[in-house]
Design an enzyme around this catalytic site. Sequence first.
Site, PDB file in Angstrom:
ATOM      1  N   TYR A  97      85.716  50.933 -97.629  1.00  0.00           N
ATOM      2  CA  TYR A  97      85.132  49.899 -96.776  1.00  0.00           C
ATOM      3  C   TYR A  97      86.234  48.956 -96.298  1.00  0.00           C
ATOM      4  O   TYR A  97      86.244  48.536 -95.141  1.00  0.00           O
ATOM      5  CB  TYR A  97      84.050  49.119 -97.536  1.00  0.00           C
ATOM      6  CG  TYR A  97      82.882  49.988 -97.925  1.00  0.00           C
ATOM      7  CD1 TYR A  97      81.889  50.291 -97.008  1.00  0.00           C
ATOM      8  CD2 TYR A  97      82.777  50.512 -99.212  1.00  0.00           C
ATOM      9  CE1 TYR A  97      80.812  51.091 -97.352  1.00  0.00           C
ATOM     10  CE2 TYR A  97      81.702  51.322 -99.568  1.00  0.00           C
ATOM     11  CZ  TYR A  97      80.728  51.606 -98.638  1.00  0.00           C
ATOM     12  OH  TYR A  97      79.676  52.413 -98.984  1.00  0.00           O
ATOM     13  N   ASN A 120      73.574  53.381 -90.805  1.00  0.00           N
ATOM     14  CA  ASN A 120      73.938  54.439 -89.873  1.00  0.00           C
ATOM     15  C   ASN A 120      72.712  55.318 -89.624  1.00  0.00           C
ATOM     16  O   ASN A 120      72.193  55.922 -90.559  1.00  0.00           O
ATOM     17  CB  ASN A 120      75.079  55.270 -90.480  1.00  0.00           C
ATOM     18  CG  ASN A 120      75.344  56.549 -89.730  1.00  0.00           C
ATOM     19  OD1 ASN A 120      75.035  56.672 -88.552  1.00  0.00           O
ATOM     20  ND2 ASN A 120      75.919  57.520 -90.418  1.00  0.00           N
ATOM     21  N   CYS A 128      78.946  58.789 -92.681  1.00  0.00           N
ATOM     22  CA  CYS A 128      79.000  57.607 -93.548  1.00  0.00           C
ATOM     23  C   CYS A 128      79.215  57.998 -95.009  1.00  0.00           C
ATOM     24  O   CYS A 128      79.662  57.168 -95.804  1.00  0.00           O
ATOM     25  CB  CYS A 128      77.742  56.759 -93.378  1.00  0.00           C
ATOM     26  SG  CYS A 128      76.200  57.667 -93.578  1.00  0.00           S
ATOM     27  N   HIS A 129      78.945  59.246 -95.356  1.00  0.00           N
ATOM     28  CA  HIS A 129      79.175  59.705 -96.732  1.00  0.00           C
ATOM     29  C   HIS A 129      80.665  59.741 -97.084  1.00  0.00           C
ATOM     30  O   HIS A 129      81.015  59.800 -98.249  1.00  0.00           O
ATOM     31  CB  HIS A 129      78.541  61.083 -96.957  1.00  0.00           C
ATOM     32  CG  HIS A 129      79.091  62.158 -96.077  1.00  0.00           C
ATOM     33  ND1 HIS A 129      78.636  62.362 -94.774  1.00  0.00           N
ATOM     34  CD2 HIS A 129      80.056  63.081 -96.288  1.00  0.00           C
ATOM     35  CE1 HIS A 129      79.293  63.375 -94.254  1.00  0.00           C
ATOM     36  NE2 HIS A 129      80.162  63.830 -95.148  1.00  0.00           N
ATOM     37  N   GLU A 155      82.897  69.275 -98.428  1.00  0.00           N
ATOM     38  CA  GLU A 155      84.040  69.054 -97.542  1.00  0.00           C
ATOM     39  C   GLU A 155      85.384  69.037 -98.271  1.00  0.00           C
ATOM     40  O   GLU A 155      86.427  68.949 -97.622  1.00  0.00           O
ATOM     41  CB  GLU A 155      83.866  67.726 -96.807  1.00  0.00           C
ATOM     42  CG  GLU A 155      82.664  67.697 -95.903  1.00  0.00           C
ATOM     43  CD  GLU A 155      82.514  66.376 -95.161  1.00  0.00           C
ATOM     44  OE1 GLU A 155      83.401  65.498 -95.288  1.00  0.00           O
ATOM     45  OE2 GLU A 155      81.512  66.218 -94.450  1.00  0.00           O
TER      46      GLU A 155
END
Length: 166
Positions: A97, A120, A128-129, A155
């Site tokens: 953040y 979001n 946003c993850h 990912e």
Amino acid sequence: MRTTYSVVSSPVGDLTLVAEEGALVRLTMESQRHAPPSADQGERDDRGFAAVREQLGEYFAGERTTFEVPLAPHGDSFKQRVWALLREIPYGQTRTYGELARALGDVNLSQAVGSANARNPIGIIVPCHRVIGSDGSLVGYAGGLDRKRFLLALEEPEAARADRLF
């Protein structure tokens, strides 16, 4: 304005897609915090979401790292700026953040960034993850931390997986 929706099954549960005039305005998960009421989804039209469905399928199969669908999320100018930064976080990487706040020009915006991130409206596609706490911990995710963990693991670069002991 024509609003339509579709529901897609995924490894993280059913995803509700909502579009206005052909642009995706929302992708929400079952039991997601901050999700708008389902009454404003419009009429169901699964045909109009073929490209999004296909790309989400490829993403969950590990075959897609970026999305190419028109987006039109609703939000004020600050949220739009935060969501634009989220789209710049590469697949397989994370940001804190604080890093996003610095990119906006003011490290004191971390909490505001967190609030915008939590709201979001187009999860997964606007990633946003990929935002984590300053200490590297998994904090806050409107879809739940189990889903966040799943998406980040999906990912994770192959080299990082190979280096893990467990």
